[in-house]
Design a protein around this motif. Structure first.
Motif, PDB file in Angstrom:
ATOM      1  N   LYS A  99     -87.312 -48.067  -9.615  1.00 56.57           N
ATOM      2  CA  LYS A  99     -86.672 -47.109 -10.781  1.00 56.57           C
ATOM      3  C   LYS A  99     -87.338 -45.712 -10.806  1.00 56.57           C
ATOM      4  N   GLY A 100     -88.804 -45.884 -10.954  1.00 53.62           N
ATOM      5  CA  GLY A 100     -89.475 -44.581 -10.944  1.00 53.62           C
ATOM      6  C   GLY A 100     -89.108 -43.645  -9.802  1.00 53.62           C
ATOM      7  N   ARG A 101     -89.140 -44.161  -8.361  1.00 56.81           N
ATOM      8  CA  ARG A 101     -88.935 -43.026  -7.445  1.00 56.81           C
ATOM      9  C   ARG A 101     -87.418 -42.661  -7.441  1.00 56.81           C
ATOM     10  N   VAL A 102     -86.623 -43.567  -7.826  1.00 56.54           N
ATOM     11  CA  VAL A 102     -85.081 -43.096  -7.809  1.00 56.54           C
ATOM     12  C   VAL A 102     -84.794 -42.110  -9.024  1.00 56.54           C
ATOM     13  N   LEU A 103     -85.489 -42.350 -10.046  1.00 59.05           N
ATOM     14  CA  LEU A 103     -85.716 -41.304 -11.142  1.00 59.05           C
ATOM     15  C   LEU A 103     -86.057 -39.821 -10.643  1.00 59.05           C
ATOM     16  N   GLU A 104     -87.155 -40.040  -9.815  1.00 56.65           N
ATOM     17  CA  GLU A 104     -87.745 -38.612  -9.142  1.00 56.65           C
ATOM     18  C   GLU A 104     -86.695 -37.986  -8.195  1.00 56.65           C
ATOM     19  N   LEU A 105     -86.156 -38.861  -7.504  1.00 51.41           N
ATOM     20  CA  LEU A 105     -85.085 -38.429  -6.643  1.00 51.41           C
ATOM     21  C   LEU A 105     -83.749 -37.849  -7.356  1.00 51.41           C
ATOM     22  N   ALA A 106     -83.457 -38.295  -8.296  1.00 53.10           N
ATOM     23  CA  ALA A 106     -82.354 -37.886  -8.968  1.00 53.10           C
ATOM     24  C   ALA A 106     -82.624 -36.496  -9.433  1.00 53.10           C
ATOM     25  N   GLU A 107     -83.883 -36.299  -9.977  1.00 54.08           N
ATOM     26  CA  GLU A 107     -84.215 -35.101 -10.818  1.00 54.08           C
ATOM     27  C   GLU A 107     -84.340 -34.060  -9.474  1.00 54.08           C
ATOM     28  N   GLU A 108     -84.872 -34.331  -8.596  1.00 51.90           N
ATOM     29  CA  GLU A 108     -85.178 -33.481  -7.365  1.00 51.90           C
ATOM     30  C   GLU A 108     -83.842 -32.982  -6.823  1.00 51.90           C
ATOM     31  N   LEU A 109     -83.087 -34.070  -6.659  1.00 53.85           N
ATOM     32  CA  LEU A 109     -81.389 -33.706  -6.218  1.00 53.85           C
ATOM     33  C   LEU A 109     -80.865 -32.646  -7.098  1.00 53.85           C
ATOM     34  N   VAL A 154     -82.052 -30.391  -9.257  1.00 56.21           N
ATOM     35  CA  VAL A 154     -82.710 -29.039  -9.200  1.00 56.21           C
ATOM     36  C   VAL A 154     -82.345 -28.525  -7.686  1.00 56.21           C
ATOM     37  N   ASN A 155     -82.439 -29.174  -6.792  1.00 53.59           N
ATOM     38  CA  ASN A 155     -82.130 -28.719  -5.430  1.00 53.59           C
ATOM     39  C   ASN A 155     -80.316 -28.269  -5.421  1.00 53.59           C
ATOM     40  N   ALA A 156     -79.668 -28.919  -5.892  1.00 52.18           N
ATOM     41  CA  ALA A 156     -78.215 -28.615  -6.100  1.00 52.18           C
ATOM     42  C   ALA A 156     -77.870 -27.480  -7.163  1.00 52.18           C
ATOM     43  N   GLY A 157     -79.050 -27.159  -7.895  1.00 52.50           N
ATOM     44  CA  GLY A 157     -78.762 -26.052  -8.881  1.00 52.50           C
ATOM     45  C   GLY A 157     -78.362 -26.348 -10.288  1.00 52.50           C
ATOM     46  N   TYR A 158     -78.543 -27.700 -10.392  1.00 55.15           N
ATOM     47  CA  TYR A 158     -78.359 -28.156 -11.826  1.00 55.15           C
ATOM     48  C   TYR A 158     -79.562 -28.474 -12.567  1.00 55.15           C
ATOM     49  N   ALA A 159     -79.391 -28.626 -13.957  1.00 53.31           N
ATOM     50  CA  ALA A 159     -80.513 -28.789 -14.688  1.00 53.31           C
ATOM     51  C   ALA A 159     -81.139 -30.204 -14.636  1.00 53.31           C
ATOM     52  N   THR A 160     -82.049 -30.513 -14.810  1.00 46.50           N
ATOM     53  CA  THR A 160     -82.691 -32.014 -14.834  1.00 46.50           C
ATOM     54  C   THR A 160     -82.263 -32.814 -15.589  1.00 46.50           C
ATOM     55  N   GLY A 161     -81.571 -32.477 -16.817  1.00 48.53           N
ATOM     56  CA  GLY A 161     -80.743 -33.175 -18.025  1.00 48.53           C
ATOM     57  C   GLY A 161     -79.992 -33.956 -17.442  1.00 48.53           C
ATOM     58  N   PHE A 162     -79.131 -33.657 -16.110  1.00 48.92           N
ATOM     59  CA  PHE A 162     -78.167 -34.272 -15.459  1.00 48.92           C
ATOM     60  C   PHE A 162     -78.811 -35.518 -14.704  1.00 48.92           C
ATOM     61  N   ARG A 163     -79.823 -35.815 -14.693  1.00 52.89           N
ATOM     62  CA  ARG A 163     -80.624 -36.714 -13.727  1.00 52.89           C
ATOM     63  C   ARG A 163     -80.029 -38.109 -14.007  1.00 52.89           C
ATOM     64  N   GLY A 164     -79.706 -38.242 -15.158  1.00 50.10           N
ATOM     65  CA  GLY A 164     -79.200 -39.747 -15.526  1.00 50.10           C
ATOM     66  C   GLY A 164     -77.832 -40.193 -14.810  1.00 50.10           C
ATOM     67  N   GLU A 165     -76.928 -39.043 -14.582  1.00 45.39           N
ATOM     68  CA  GLU A 165     -75.535 -39.167 -13.836  1.00 45.39           C
ATOM     69  C   GLU A 165     -75.777 -39.616 -12.339  1.00 45.39           C
ATOM     70  N   LEU A 203     -72.067 -33.025  -2.981  1.00 47.61           N
ATOM     71  CA  LEU A 203     -72.004 -34.560  -3.408  1.00 47.61           C
ATOM     72  C   LEU A 203     -72.980 -34.828  -4.686  1.00 47.61           C
ATOM     73  N   VAL A 204     -74.039 -34.017  -5.020  1.00 44.08           N
ATOM     74  CA  VAL A 204     -74.597 -34.165  -6.173  1.00 44.08           C
ATOM     75  C   VAL A 204     -73.842 -33.341  -7.205  1.00 44.08           C
ATOM     76  N   GLY A 205     -73.088 -32.275  -7.016  1.00 46.25           N
ATOM     77  CA  GLY A 205     -72.120 -31.640  -7.947  1.00 46.25           C
ATOM     78  C   GLY A 205     -71.047 -32.387  -8.304  1.00 46.25           C
ATOM     79  N   GLY A 206     -70.391 -33.146  -7.565  1.00 44.11           N
ATOM     80  CA  GLY A 206     -69.419 -33.669  -7.736  1.00 44.11           C
ATOM     81  C   GLY A 206     -69.901 -35.135  -8.610  1.00 44.11           C
ATOM     82  N   ILE A 207     -71.057 -35.843  -8.167  1.00 42.69           N
ATOM     83  CA  ILE A 207     -71.337 -36.920  -9.007  1.00 42.69           C
ATOM     84  C   ILE A 207     -71.669 -36.194 -10.561  1.00 42.69           C
ATOM     85  N   ILE A 208     -72.277 -35.100 -10.727  1.00 46.98           N
ATOM     86  CA  ILE A 208     -72.437 -34.550 -12.153  1.00 46.98           C
ATOM     87  C   ILE A 208     -71.037 -34.195 -12.666  1.00 46.98           C
TER      88      ILE A 208
END
Length: 87
Positions: free
Chosen positions: A7-17, A19-30, A77-82
């Motif tokens: 869970k912790g690693r997937v949360l880190e990946l979500a946050e990293e993805l 940021v790398n896609a140009g979105y705020a880390t607040g979207f990591r939940g999606e 893909l990340v943008g579409g998810i968000i």
């Protein structure tokens, strides 16, 4: 490997993805939700993280790098998810 580690690693990946896609880390939940749905389907036989057995947890842990690489390799893909997470 424990469910908490995954869970912790997937949360880190979500946050990293995000940021790398140009979105705020607040979207990591999606992004986290989409990643976990994929991981449950592919590695946990559709069980929740808490119900997955040790074999599934170990396999998922080993495959997280591949999940990250595949998501990163698909532009938009990340943008579409968000953008479409709540629609």
């Amino acid at each position: 490997m424990s469910a908490g580690d995954i869970k912790g690693r997937v949360l880190e990946l979500a946050e990293e993805l995000c940021v790398n896609a140009g979105y705020a880390t607040g979207f990591r939940g999606e992004v986290y939700g989409a990643l976990m749905r994929h991981i449950r389907e592919k590695f946990f036989d559709n069980m929740t993280l808490g119900l997955a057995d040790r074999r599934c947890l170990d396999y998922a842990w080993k495959m997280l790098y591949q999940v990250k690489n595949k998501v990163t390799a698909m532009p938009g893909l990340v943008g579409g998810i968000i953008e479409y997470a709540n629609k």
